[in-house]
Design an enzyme around this catalytic site. Structure first.
Site, PDB file in Angstrom:
ATOM      1  CB  CYS A   2      -0.939   0.098   1.191  1.00  9.30           C
ATOM      2  SG  CYS A   2      -2.110  -1.255   1.277  1.00  9.30           S
ATOM      3  CG  ASN A 102       1.584   0.306   4.398  1.00  7.30           C
ATOM      4  OD1 ASN A 102       1.281  -0.845   4.108  1.00  7.30           O
ATOM      5  ND2 ASN A 102       2.833   0.737   4.408  1.00  7.30           N
ATOM      6  N   GLY A 103      -0.465  -1.545   6.437  1.00  7.87           N
ATOM      7  CA  GLY A 103      -0.129  -2.459   7.534  1.00  7.87           C
ATOM      8  C   GLY A 103      -1.345  -3.293   7.900  1.00  7.87           C
ATOM      9  CD  GLU A 483      17.046 -11.904  -8.624  1.00  2.73           C
ATOM     10  OE1 GLU A 483      16.578 -12.547  -7.675  1.00  2.73           O
ATOM     11  OE2 GLU A 483      16.550 -10.835  -9.025  1.00  2.73           O
ATOM     12  CD  GLU A 490       9.861 -10.606  -8.767  1.00  2.00           C
ATOM     13  OE1 GLU A 490       9.508  -9.792  -7.922  1.00  2.00           O
ATOM     14  OE2 GLU A 490      10.998 -10.576  -9.287  1.00  2.00           O
ATOM     15  CG  HIS A 506      20.303 -36.135  -7.371  1.00  2.00           C
ATOM     16  ND1 HIS A 506      20.767 -37.384  -7.034  1.00  2.00           N
ATOM     17  CD2 HIS A 506      21.388 -35.382  -7.668  1.00  2.00           C
ATOM     18  CE1 HIS A 506      22.094 -37.387  -7.099  1.00  2.00           C
ATOM     19  NE2 HIS A 506      22.496 -36.174  -7.490  1.00  2.00           N
ATOM     20  CE  LYS A 609      11.559  -1.711  -5.841  1.00  2.00           C
ATOM     21  NZ  LYS A 609      11.957  -2.937  -6.561  1.00  2.00           N
TER      22      LYS A 609
HETATM   23  C1  AGP Z   1      12.270  -8.856  -6.154  1.00  2.00           C
HETATM   24  O1  AGP Z   1      12.103  -8.711  -7.517  1.00  2.00           O
HETATM   25  C2  AGP Z   1      11.041  -8.772  -5.366  1.00  2.00           C
HETATM   26  N1  AGP Z   1      10.409  -7.527  -5.510  1.00  2.00           N
HETATM   27  C3  AGP Z   1      11.152  -9.274  -3.932  1.00  2.00           C
HETATM   28  O2  AGP Z   1      11.539 -10.612  -3.959  1.00  2.00           O
HETATM   29  C4  AGP Z   1      12.104  -8.505  -2.997  1.00  2.00           C
HETATM   30  O3  AGP Z   1      13.426  -8.737  -3.361  1.00  2.00           O
HETATM   31  C5  AGP Z   1      11.863  -8.948  -1.542  1.00  2.00           C
HETATM   32  O4  AGP Z   1      10.549  -8.646  -1.188  1.00  2.00           O
HETATM   33  C6  AGP Z   1      12.833  -8.324  -0.581  1.00  2.00           C
HETATM   34  O5  AGP Z   1      12.692  -6.937  -0.521  1.00  2.00           O
HETATM   35  P1  AGP Z   1      13.796  -6.011   0.145  1.00  2.00           P
HETATM   36  O6  AGP Z   1      15.049  -6.207  -0.618  1.00  2.00           O
HETATM   37  O7  AGP Z   1      13.231  -4.634   0.034  1.00  2.00           O
HETATM   38  O8  AGP Z   1      13.936  -6.469   1.568  1.00  2.00           O
END
Ligand code: AGP
Length: 614
Positions: A2, A102-103, A483, A490, A506, A609
């Site tokens: 949020c 937010n939260g 990664e 994603e 395996h 994010k």
């Molecule tokens: C990465 O593309 C993602 N948005 C997500 O995995 C992110 O890396 C994760 O939520 C950790 O966030 P941070 O680095 O802000 O702690």
């Protein structure tokens, strides 16, 4: 999760325009519904709905709201489906108190029961709505607005919140328990608050970061901060200056932030090279003297930690254990010892699982040290850390982390080399060779991006015929495989498994049929010879082999159906930093795959994010 934005000025103005701009800049924090409330001449005006901000703007013209106060919210649903009635702002029964939040208010069920028994009527299924009703309840008892808010917040847990009251047009209240809030002041005339810095960049670089359990009264151009538990105690907080460039938070000529941020990687790395030597030395000394070292993070930052663990361990001569932050307490509760160091890695510095993990570790053992690496000055993680290094990626708006990943690995590599220097374990000449290789990574990426962006589009066309594929690697490149796999999941919604090439036989190899795509990440390091065997095993079963190799590569290239070449020399100094130079290929692959599927790579489904809920 949020995005929240608040503004108060001394005069009626086109406040909806500013509020709309504010939440647009925070859309990466959530995008399933949004809304704005404005205050004008003693009345609140509210517009909200479900959908992306632009869709709602087209439907409701959010930007024509007038007034001297506006609170705006872009939502990532937790309690209650993403539908109009659950979108913020939420109001009390009389429509006089408006709240954006937010939260998660963890104890909202019992509070809601109490309020229902007192006759309050709820319009939504959210936890947030209990707040305006509880404030209303205290105001009914004759308590003033500010004290009603304080009494309410003392009973709640889990918020970053902004509140306005139609009968108090000269101030708004902002408060925080866990979820981040930044406050900005512009030329003594306007005050702003937001859940993240990019929303404030067009107006001010001078910010206050609200701490946990703090409340601020925002008047036009003026801020007073208090402790919620001890409300008479005013808190003096120094202003922080943010030197992020506003262009870095705009798309510019690029169609998407994700592509722009991939192309910004070389510059972000060059800036990260300027991390102060003293900070690196401090980290190095702490790590050298520690008995046990752990590295912890979530998501992309966890993959950066995995790569960093290989690099740092090489020079530290002491094993580093990587642990997902949500598992740190579970794994260490019976074994954490004093004289341990935990490296915490986070782009946002606000990931709740990480914050709780390091808070737990500090409480569990007095002499545990926390060294953090984050991209955001003043973020929560910094408050729980003994020392912090700020990576220099600048604002990253795309939900999928790209430039922040490479800067994290780069920073961890700088720490590794500083350890080598401090420990005096290598000849001066050899350390220089490692440094030169690391310093050349921005140029390698720049050359690669110039040459390869379009050819990756063609590879995507071929891959799109298949639903699933593997990314396989050995050693440090497992971090790259994982990664790369995360990026594709994603943004392109494909099921990709990033896996150890050795372990893949395996079990996972059972999936391979004629034409099944397998991407091998194959820098010419000490794992290369064995990787050849793995390539053969998958090829023998009909796998379509795509390999990412350095330009001079021959053997794996000859075995592959498609090759992506990274323009870097084939030697051990460069190979150690291949997680930095090889990942842009997979980031681009994910980006183009998202486009091929008609998906918006900046707004992946169901994601936000910054993850501030458990
Ligand atoms: C990465 O593309 C993602 N948005 C997500 O995995 C992110 O890396 C994760 O939520 C950790 O966030 P941070 O680095 O802000 O702690």
């Amino acid at each position: 999760m949020c995005g929240i934005f608040g503004i108060i000025t001394s005069e009626n103005t086109e406040i909806g325009k500013i509020a709309l701009d504010g939440i647009k800049r925070l859309e990466y924090r959530g995008y399933d519904s949004c809304g704005i409330v404005s205050h004008k001449d003693g009345q609140l005006f509210i517009k909200k709905d479900s959908g992306k901000i632009q869709e709602i703007q087209e439907k409701l013209t959010l930007d024509d709201l007038m007034g001297n106060i506006a609170l705006a919210h872009t939502r990532w649903a937790t309690h209650g489906a993403p539908i109009k009635k659950n979108s913020h702002p939420h109001l009390d029964c009389k429509g006089e108190i408006a709240v954006i939040h937010n939260g998660i208010i963890e104890n909202f069920i019992s509070l809601k029961k109490e309020l229902l028994s007192k006759g309050h009527i709820f319009q939504s299924d959210t936890d947030t709505e209990i707040i305006p009703h509880l404030i209303e309840e205290y105001i009914k008892k004759g308590i003033d607005f500010q004290n009603s808010v304080i009494k309410t917040l003392k009973r709640c847990k889990g918020y970053g919140i902004v509140i306005c009251y139609s009968k108090e047009p000269n101030f708004i209240i902002v408060a925080r328990k866990e979820s981040p809030i930044i406050i900005g002041i512009d030329r003594g005339k306007v005050s702003y608050c937001a859940s993240d810095i990019p929303a404030l960049l067009p107006y001010t670089r001078n910010i206050y970061i609200l701490g946990d359990n703090e409340l601020a009264i925002l008047r036009p151009g003026e801020v007073k901060i208090f402790d919620i538990e001890n409300e008479v105690k005013k808190i003096e907080r120094p202003l922080k200056h943010v030197d992020w460039n506003i262009d870095a938070a705009e798309k510019g000529e690029y169609e998407h932030f994700m592509l722009k941020e991939i192309f910004e990687e070389p510059d972000a790395l060059r800036k990260t090279l300027k991390i102060p030597e003293n900070d690196l030395r401090l980290f190095a000394k702490e790590l050298i003297s520690a008995e046990h070292v752990y590295i912890t993070a979530a998501g992309t930052s966890y993959h950066a930690s995995l790569a960093g663990k290989y690099i740092i361990t090489k020079f530290l001569g002491n094993y580093i254990q990587e642990i997902e932050c949500s598992e740190l307490e579970n794994q260490l509760k019976d074994s954490l010892r004093d004289n341990s160091v935990i490296i915490a890695v986070s782009q946002s510095g606000e990931t709740i699982d990480l914050i709780e993990a390091i808070r737990w570790a500090r409480n569990a053992k007095k002499n545990v040290k926390i060294l953090s690496l984050t991209n955001v000055v003043g973020s929560s993680i910094t408050r729980y850390s003994n020392h912090t290094i700020i990576t220099q990626a600048g604002p990253e708006i795309g939900v999928a982390a790209t430039k922040t990943y490479t800067t994290q690995v780069f920073s961890l590599a700088l720490i590794g080399l500083e350890i080598a220097r401090e420990r005096n374990i290598l000849q001066k000449k050899e350390i220089e060779l490692y440094y030169n290789a690391l310093k050349s990574t921005p140029d390698v990426i720049e050359n690669f991006l110039k040459k390869t962006n379009h050819s990756i589009e063609k590879i995507v066309d071929n891959l799109e015929r298949n639903a699933n594929y593997f990314f396989l690697a050995r050693g440090i490149s497992i971090a790259t495989a994982k990664e790369g796999g995360l990026k594709l999941k994603e943004v392109a919604c494909r099921f990709i498994e990033g896996y150890s090439a050795a372990n893949a036989k395996h079990g996972p190899i059972a999936l391979v049929r004629d034409g099944f795509p397998i991407i091998f990440i194959a820098p010419p390091d000490e794992t290369y010879k064995r990787l050849i065997g793995n390539v053969m095993e998958f090829k023998a079963r009909g796998g379509h082999i795509i390999s990412i190799v350095v330009e001079s590569d021959e053997i794996i290239s000859d075995l592959s159906d498609t090759i992506i070449k990274i323009p870097q020399p084939a030697n051990k100094y460069y190979n150690l930093f291949s997680p930095i130079t090889f990942i842009p290929a997979l980031q681009l692959l994910a980006y183009h795959a998202a486009l091929a599927h008609g998906l918006d790579p900046d707004k992946p489904l169901n994601l936000a994010k910054t993850v501030t809920v458990h």
